[in-house]
Write a protein that holds these residues in place. Structure first.
Motif, PDB file in Angstrom:
ATOM      1  N   ILE A 302       0.627  -1.681   0.232  1.00 10.26           N
ATOM      2  CA  ILE A 302      -0.123  -0.148  -0.294  1.00 10.26           C
ATOM      3  C   ILE A 302       1.180   1.369  -0.226  1.00 10.26           C
ATOM      4  CG2 ILE A 302      -1.915   1.147   1.413  1.00 10.26           C
ATOM      5  CD1 ILE A 302      -2.755  -1.071   2.754  1.00 10.26           C
ATOM      6  N   MET A 303       0.624   2.154  -0.929  1.00  6.50           N
ATOM      7  CA  MET A 303       1.883   2.894  -1.330  1.00  6.50           C
ATOM      8  C   MET A 303       0.855   4.308  -1.138  1.00  6.50           C
ATOM      9  SD  MET A 303       4.039   1.427  -2.118  1.00  6.50           S
ATOM     10  CE  MET A 303       5.259   2.765  -2.755  1.00  6.50           C
ATOM     11  N   LEU A 304       1.883   5.598  -0.631  1.00  3.43           N
ATOM     12  CA  LEU A 304       1.220   7.026  -0.988  1.00  3.43           C
ATOM     13  C   LEU A 304       2.423   7.888  -1.069  1.00  3.43           C
ATOM     14  CD1 LEU A 304      -1.679   8.009   0.814  1.00  3.43           C
ATOM     15  CD2 LEU A 304       0.730   8.871   3.147  1.00  3.43           C
ATOM     16  N   GLY A 305       2.151   8.154  -2.190  1.00  4.36           N
ATOM     17  CA  GLY A 305       3.490   7.963  -2.822  1.00  4.36           C
ATOM     18  C   GLY A 305       4.708   7.282  -2.764  1.00  4.36           C
ATOM     19  N   ASP A 306       5.430   7.781  -2.166  1.00  5.80           N
ATOM     20  CA  ASP A 306       6.932   6.918  -3.008  1.00  5.80           C
ATOM     21  C   ASP A 306       6.905   5.481  -1.570  1.00  5.80           C
ATOM     22  OD1 ASP A 306       7.300   7.545  -5.096  1.00  5.80           O
ATOM     23  OD2 ASP A 306       8.992   8.963  -5.501  1.00  5.80           O
ATOM     24  N   THR A 307       6.013   6.263  -0.088  1.00  7.01           N
ATOM     25  CA  THR A 307       6.186   5.275   0.557  1.00  7.01           C
ATOM     26  C   THR A 307       5.452   4.185   0.640  1.00  7.01           C
ATOM     27  OG1 THR A 307       6.536   7.703   1.658  1.00  7.01           O
ATOM     28  CG2 THR A 307       6.253   5.965   3.493  1.00  7.01           C
ATOM     29  N   ARG A 308       5.891   3.026   1.960  1.00 10.17           N
ATOM     30  CA  ARG A 308       5.041   2.454   2.113  1.00 10.17           C
ATOM     31  C   ARG A 308       4.707   2.479   2.663  1.00 10.17           C
ATOM     32  NH1 ARG A 308       6.712  -4.263   0.180  1.00 10.17           N
ATOM     33  NH2 ARG A 308       5.576  -4.871   2.252  1.00 10.17           N
ATOM     34  N   ILE A 309       3.203   2.154   3.183  1.00  8.72           N
ATOM     35  CA  ILE A 309       2.547   2.427   4.297  1.00  8.72           C
ATOM     36  C   ILE A 309       1.456   1.078   4.929  1.00  8.72           C
ATOM     37  CG2 ILE A 309       2.535   5.205   4.427  1.00  8.72           C
ATOM     38  CD1 ILE A 309      -0.879   4.568   4.101  1.00  8.72           C
ATOM     39  N   GLY A 310       2.272   0.221   3.970  1.00  8.26           N
ATOM     40  CA  GLY A 310       1.501  -0.907   4.611  1.00  8.26           C
ATOM     41  C   GLY A 310       1.305  -1.954   4.153  1.00  8.26           C
ATOM     42  N   VAL A 311       0.117  -3.216   3.810  1.00  8.11           N
ATOM     43  CA  VAL A 311      -0.388  -4.242   2.874  1.00  8.11           C
ATOM     44  C   VAL A 311      -1.184  -4.575   3.028  1.00  8.11           C
ATOM     45  CG1 VAL A 311       2.008  -5.196   2.877  1.00  8.11           C
ATOM     46  CG2 VAL A 311       1.373  -6.384   4.310  1.00  8.11           C
ATOM     47  N   VAL A 312      -1.894  -4.775   1.806  1.00  3.79           N
ATOM     48  CA  VAL A 312      -3.034  -5.623   1.383  1.00  3.79           C
ATOM     49  C   VAL A 312      -2.749  -7.106   1.597  1.00  3.79           C
ATOM     50  CG1 VAL A 312      -5.030  -6.467   0.102  1.00  3.79           C
ATOM     51  CG2 VAL A 312      -4.939  -3.924   0.065  1.00  3.79           C
ATOM     52  N   THR A 313      -3.486  -7.824   2.491  1.00  2.61           N
ATOM     53  CA  THR A 313      -3.768  -9.004   3.554  1.00  2.61           C
ATOM     54  C   THR A 313      -4.378  -9.986   2.661  1.00  2.61           C
ATOM     55  OG1 THR A 313      -5.082  -9.001   4.956  1.00  2.61           O
ATOM     56  CG2 THR A 313      -2.165  -8.669   5.094  1.00  2.61           C
ATOM     57  N   SER A 314      -5.794  -9.632   2.421  1.00  3.34           N
ATOM     58  CA  SER A 314      -7.059 -10.177   1.594  1.00  3.34           C
ATOM     59  C   SER A 314      -7.361  -9.204   0.446  1.00  3.34           C
ATOM     60  CB  SER A 314      -7.502 -11.155   2.456  1.00  3.34           C
ATOM     61  OG  SER A 314      -7.188 -11.836   3.013  1.00  3.34           O
ATOM     62  N   ALA A 315      -8.254  -9.474  -0.284  1.00  2.10           N
ATOM     63  CA  ALA A 315      -9.210  -8.662  -0.948  1.00  2.10           C
ATOM     64  C   ALA A 315      -9.980  -9.352  -2.212  1.00  2.10           C
ATOM     65  CB  ALA A 315      -8.194  -7.646  -2.290  1.00  2.10           C
ATOM     66  N   ALA A 316     -11.125  -8.698  -2.317  1.00  2.00           N
ATOM     67  CA  ALA A 316     -12.140  -9.414  -3.073  1.00  2.00           C
ATOM     68  C   ALA A 316     -12.733  -8.358  -3.889  1.00  2.00           C
ATOM     69  CB  ALA A 316     -13.047 -10.217  -2.854  1.00  2.00           C
ATOM     70  N   TRP A 317     -13.422  -8.562  -5.095  1.00  2.00           N
ATOM     71  CA  TRP A 317     -14.257  -7.832  -5.514  1.00  2.00           C
ATOM     72  C   TRP A 317     -15.626  -7.850  -4.810  1.00  2.00           C
ATOM     73  CZ3 TRP A 317     -13.913  -3.592  -7.793  1.00  2.00           C
ATOM     74  CH2 TRP A 317     -15.461  -2.550  -8.337  1.00  2.00           C
ATOM     75  N   SER A 318     -16.770  -6.585  -4.252  1.00  2.00           N
ATOM     76  CA  SER A 318     -17.733  -7.343  -4.051  1.00  2.00           C
ATOM     77  C   SER A 318     -18.762  -6.829  -4.901  1.00  2.00           C
ATOM     78  CB  SER A 318     -17.707  -6.506  -3.201  1.00  2.00           C
ATOM     79  OG  SER A 318     -19.334  -6.253  -1.955  1.00  2.00           O
ATOM     80  N   LEU A 319     -19.771  -8.042  -5.304  1.00  3.74           N
ATOM     81  CA  LEU A 319     -21.035  -6.921  -6.629  1.00  3.74           C
ATOM     82  C   LEU A 319     -21.983  -6.468  -5.418  1.00  3.74           C
ATOM     83  CD1 LEU A 319     -21.956 -10.220  -8.670  1.00  3.74           C
ATOM     84  CD2 LEU A 319     -20.584  -8.183  -9.142  1.00  3.74           C
ATOM     85  N   GLU A 320     -21.638  -6.608  -3.598  1.00  6.58           N
ATOM     86  CA  GLU A 320     -23.121  -5.894  -3.468  1.00  6.58           C
ATOM     87  C   GLU A 320     -22.486  -4.481  -3.029  1.00  6.58           C
ATOM     88  OE1 GLU A 320     -23.536  -7.599   0.277  1.00  6.58           O
ATOM     89  OE2 GLU A 320     -25.236  -6.034   0.771  1.00  6.58           O
ATOM     90  N   PHE A 321     -21.709  -4.324  -2.959  1.00  8.27           N
ATOM     91  CA  PHE A 321     -20.945  -3.483  -2.364  1.00  8.27           C
ATOM     92  C   PHE A 321     -20.817  -1.761  -3.806  1.00  8.27           C
ATOM     93  CE2 PHE A 321     -21.024  -5.298   1.540  1.00  8.27           C
ATOM     94  CZ  PHE A 321     -22.154  -4.029   2.473  1.00  8.27           C
ATOM     95  N   GLY A 322     -20.311  -2.767  -4.644  1.00 11.79           N
ATOM     96  CA  GLY A 322     -19.371  -2.036  -6.248  1.00 11.79           C
ATOM     97  C   GLY A 322     -17.903  -1.878  -6.056  1.00 11.79           C
ATOM     98  N   CYS A 323     -17.484  -2.723  -5.009  1.00  8.38           N
ATOM     99  CA  CYS A 323     -16.106  -2.198  -4.464  1.00  8.38           C
ATOM    100  C   CYS A 323     -15.122  -3.503  -4.042  1.00  8.38           C
ATOM    101  CB  CYS A 323     -15.996  -0.629  -3.718  1.00  8.38           C
ATOM    102  SG  CYS A 323     -16.173  -1.386  -2.289  1.00  8.38           S
TER     103      CYS A 323
END
Lengths: 359, 359
Positions: A302-323
């Motif tokens: 997870i980048m804020l400009g050139d700075t790594r401020i974290g990592v995503v550990t799990s992710a998926a596309w949600s049809l219900e929330f549209g994101c």
């Protein structure tokens, strides 16, 4: 997706044949055991889970049995959660930490009998930690994997279905409580727990002879409820902020960093001194991502400009929330509302840090 | 075959992208990590392994590092194998037993530095056993999973290929010995070990920056040797009688029952008293089966008439030997030559107990 090679080492459950027949299209391996991961597809499965009821083969939630006169003592040594006030019919979410306060597992534990614990472990063979501890520490206990295979009933119609199979009394179970209910001439422990936000139960099946009769009874009784075979659902669990050991936390994370502060109550346990002194500079947060969202099979910076401020550990596309819905471990200096970039293997995605999960 | 759902929890290795590109068609999960299981198919892979050379991503052979002043003491407490005579450049196959003498793992261990052990573990998170033991027993050690990722080079042309990449000296390595060899401006530990009977090496890669350069160098140097990406091969390893922890043995089996008698030399260790008193009434044997041989994803009863005298733990069809090759745990009262019936999920198969494996 590539195939999963089957072998005796990756253990089948009492329901694997039924799960295959029900149209399971993908498995994962969890505690060296088969865990279904998709049937009609994660999206279709999620939509169904949110409107009907599913039966999940979660036999891979292995029960580590600790039994003997020192069982309570050892159990309290293993977790910073205060177990002294636990009710007899209560299930306890118990962080288990190593010497440095890192999370070794996040099981749910219950006491089926006095001087006996069942620790329902997440992926990672926690049994060996407890067994090694008991051996070297000289505790008066036996530690082994009890062949209890849990079956979950999850979804908004779970109460209706469980009521039909176990009787109306099961509907009165409170959250994280368990009771004993008659089935097939025996008694089964049924708890109001489970790895979804849709509500439901977990049934601790202790005899293989009861396994398929229970499965069949649930499908028979639930025909008009559109009951289907299902499994822990990647989309639904991230929408609800349910954490997955091995994905969202490892032994490099303390309970404080993964939002389990309220379960840290005593410090006279393994990892206690480290937890008392711990200053945590990061935390798990919800992350809303632009799509498309590829398979999150590695940590995404997870980048804020050139700075790594974290990592995503799990992710998926949600049809219900549209994101894209995601969980990230983020530096505490940044707050909800921050616009960031998530670097996936398929390229960068715009994203926003959120305070709360979607459900 | 069903798909393997990928997630962050099932860890990728430094070579997973390369393995995918090389045409891996099936994976298994081993120590919560991706392990390739087939490329062109087990038969084609086996034939190639026996005539050329393959590069295997075996990063899932996790290295449990035990380091500190009590490392030797703890290590000897963990295994009935006498480690006192071990040479500095020697790799040791070390059965690890629980209190009852049951096999917890069958790793290969080596000492990369004084007071430091690398325990290259089979599937099953042995780290937690060692870490729990160190914690409760108060040993002066640190125990953690070192992110060392082994790459294997196996096959009759392995010496030729390794010689081209690491220099001629690597060809002089004796069986189960290791040395340090220059590559990419660093030194790598290379051992003459590996999970095939075709001979070869395992390279302990300690830095991700060296991982793909090594992979590429092996494929570049081996082009005229028909080098291919490969993996531990089900057929070849059964033909050679190579055991698989989790398939052919579990914590219910002692070293004596799985043919590891010669590694039980001291009894002042965990499980030692149980091993000293142990009377074993069963043993692993080779079993020759009629075909076709389905996927051995469960224990198959071995029947002599109506009597169950054992179980098959691993099986495959061997094109080379024109028979089903299998490993069985059999009651010691029956000997090689006995004609039996093996009950697979696809029906019974005629079979014969054998004294020796095929290679």
């Amino acid at each position: 997706m590539t195939a999963l090679a089957r072998s005796n080492r990756v253990r089948r459950t009492w329901w694997t044949d039924a799960v295959d027949r029900a149209g399971c299209t993908a498995y994962t391996v969890y505690n060296r055991m088969m865990l279904p991961a998709a049937f009609a597809g994660t999206d279709v499965d999620a939509a169904h889970l949110k409107r009907a009821v599913q039966v999940w083969d979660v036999a891979c939630e292995r029960q580590v049995e600790i039994t003997g006169p020192d069982a309570d003592t050892l159990m309290q040594r293993l977790t910073p959660r205060d177990l002294s006030q636990l009710q007899l019919d209560q299930c306890a979410y118990v962080p288990i930490c190593n010497h440095d306060g890192g999370m070794l597992n996040d099981p749910v534990a219950l006491k089926p009998r006095p001087d006996t614990w069942w620790v329902s472990v997440a992926d990672g063979e926690l049994r060996l930690w407890i067994e090694g501890m008991a051996e070297a520490g000289g505790y008066g206990v036996q530690v082994f994997e009890a062949d209890v295979q849990p079956l979950a009933v999850q979804g908004p119609l779970a109460d209706e279905l469980a009521g039909r199979v176990f009787g109306e009394a099961v509907r009165k179970l409170r959250f994280f409580r368990y009771g004993r209910f008659a089935f097939n001439g025996t008694e089964m422990i049924v708890s109001r727990t489970g790895y979804s936000k849709q509500g439901g139960f977990e049934i601790y099946v202790e005899r293989q002879a009861d396994a398929m009769p229970l499965w069949d009874a649930l499908f028979e009784a639930g025909r008009d409820l559109d009951v289907r075979a299902g499994c822990p659902n990647l989309v639904e669990r991230i929408e609800g902020g349910m954490l997955s050991y091995g994905n969202d936390m490892t032994d490099l994370d303390t309970p404080f960093e993964v939002g389990l502060d309220k379960y840290v109550q005593v410090y006279d346990c393994i990892g206690g001194p480290a937890l008392r002194d711990h200053v945590s500079n990061r935390r798990l947060m919800a992350v809303e991502m632009a799509g498309p969202v590829p398979s999150c099979d590695r940590l995404w910076p997870i980048m804020l400009g050139d700075t790594r401020i974290g990592v995503v550990t799990s992710a998926a596309w949600s049809l219900e929330f549209g994101c894209g819905v995601a969980i990230g471990m983020v530096d505490r200096r940044w707050n909800a509302g921050e616009t960031v970039e998530v670097r996936t293997q398929d390229g960068p995605r715009k994203a926003v840090l959120r305070e709360k999960f979607w459900r």
